[in-house]
Design an enzyme around this catalytic site. Structure first.
Site, PDB file in Angstrom:
ATOM      1  N   CYS A 131      -1.185  67.588   7.001  1.00 41.97           N
ATOM      2  CA  CYS A 131      -1.670  67.371   5.636  1.00 41.97           C
ATOM      3  C   CYS A 131      -0.705  67.870   4.564  1.00 41.97           C
ATOM      4  O   CYS A 131      -0.829  67.471   3.399  1.00 41.97           O
ATOM      5  CB  CYS A 131      -3.033  68.027   5.453  1.00 41.97           C
ATOM      6  SG  CYS A 131      -3.105  69.735   6.030  1.00 41.97           S
ATOM      7  N   HIS A 243      -4.258  70.839  -1.437  1.00 37.46           N
ATOM      8  CA  HIS A 243      -3.195  71.780  -1.100  1.00 37.46           C
ATOM      9  C   HIS A 243      -2.134  71.766  -2.196  1.00 37.46           C
ATOM     10  O   HIS A 243      -1.880  70.720  -2.820  1.00 37.46           O
ATOM     11  CB  HIS A 243      -2.517  71.399   0.218  1.00 37.46           C
ATOM     12  CG  HIS A 243      -3.405  71.503   1.418  1.00 37.46           C
ATOM     13  ND1 HIS A 243      -4.615  72.157   1.416  1.00 37.46           N
ATOM     14  CD2 HIS A 243      -3.228  71.044   2.699  1.00 37.46           C
ATOM     15  CE1 HIS A 243      -5.156  72.086   2.623  1.00 37.46           C
ATOM     16  NE2 HIS A 243      -4.327  71.420   3.411  1.00 37.46           N
TER      17      HIS A 243
END
EC number: 1.2.1.11
Length: 335
Positions: A131, A243
């Site tokens: 990710c 993130h």
């Protein structure tokens, strides 16, 4: 008549599985039939697919005969048990787990960065990267195309959704408990996550790095090229979704912040915030439910020539996982 496809979704009740279903519906993927699969604990539950709902079926013992594409969003153990079995029945598997990412016989794909590896792909497994690797590749590849990247120093600030729904629940419950002067033990994370952070994602390796750090380093080499050297520190932060990454990039030849910013303005899937923008930088909250990779604070590293700094944010459940997988499927059906 446009061909339609029979799709299986393994891990349909998880965070990423639900996002894959959302994208298949919202992007009008040509679905003839879609089958939602999960463990015994989730059998009989319902998940949304556009305006419809799907009943969740049992993964164990499922026959993949007749399935065109299977999205595996349930972790390495499930992929280890069932992915090759699905391929043996003639199914193409797009796997979200880390199991096959560094396998030389399995393409690791970020469509904006290395779509060419699918040119002669006929059948088998395609791996969806980490990710953080996905947004990093989206940003680094156009820069590397212009001037070869020599070295990257990466610090990640990763939300709890990357560890699943139970991790999100733990952050919520621990935060709520703090306001009534209670302490809840950590069950998902190694330490308290509410009002805290820790540099520990994945198991520790013999050299002191973690599995997450190793994955990002090696996946970048496979996607962009072996010439890229990187060092990574991964930090878990008390953020629910998205993130963020602080990235320092050293180039082999002349490259400055202004040129890098111009290149990224033209890059697919990238939104650039410069100091001239009203919103001078992006935060995780700004990127939630957004498909793009946000880049800001692009500036020269005054301590070293041909070196720049930047700040990258992306929704880890979307471009960092589900969207990338669906984009891979879209490229496959073009052929």
């Amino acid at each position: 008549m446009k061909k339609k496809y029979v799709i299986a979704l393994v891990g349909a009740t998880g965070n990423v599985g639900r996002e894959v279903l959302n994208y298949l519906a919202s992007r009008n993927f040509p679905v003839k039939q879609i089958i939602a699969l999960a463990s015994e604990n989730s059998v009989g539950r319902q998940v949304s697919f556009g305006d419809d709902t799907l009943k969740v079926n049992l993964m164990k013992g499922f026959d993949f005969s007749g399935i065109d594409i299977a999205f595996f969003c349930a972790g390495s153990e499930v992929s280890r048990k069932y992915a090759k079995e699905a391929v043996s029945k003639g199914c193409i598997v797009i796997d979200k787990s880390s199991l096959f990412r560094l396998d030389d016989n399995v393409p690791l794909v970020v469509p904006e960065a290395n779509l060419q590896v699918l040119k002669n792909f006929k059948a088998g497994i395609i791996a969806n990267p980490n990710c953080c690797t996905i947004p990093l590749s989206v940003v680094l590849k156009p820069l590397d195309n212009a001037v070869k990247i020599k070295r990257v120093v990466i610090s990640t600030y990763q939300s709890v959704s990357g560890a699943g729904k139970l991790a999100m629940d733990e952050l919520y419950k621990q935060t709520k408990a703090k306001f009534v002067f209670e302490n809840l033990d950590s069950r998902v994370f190694p330490k308290q996550i509410a009002f805290n952070l820790f540099p520990h994602i994945g198991e520790f390796r013999e050299d002191g790095s973690t599995d997450e750090e190793y994955k990002i380093q090696e996946e970048l080499k496979k996607i962009i090229g072996n010439h890229i050297n990187s060092t990574v520190t991964c930090v878990r932060v008390p953020v629910f979704v998205s993130h963020a990454m602080s990235v320092n990039i050293e180039f082999e030849d002349r490259m400055g912040a202004d040129e890098a910013e111009e290149l990224l303005y033209e890059a697919d899937g990238v939104v650039v915030h410069s100091l001239e923008n009203e919103m001078k930088y992006a935060t995780p909250i700004d990127t939630v439910e957004n498909d793009d990779v946000f880049v800001s604070r692009i500036r020269n590293d005054t301590s070293k020539v041909n070196c720049i700094n930047m700040w990258i944010c992306a929704d880890n459940l979307r471009k960092g996982a589900a969207l990338n997988a669906v984009q891979i499927a879209e490229e496959l059906i073009k052929n």
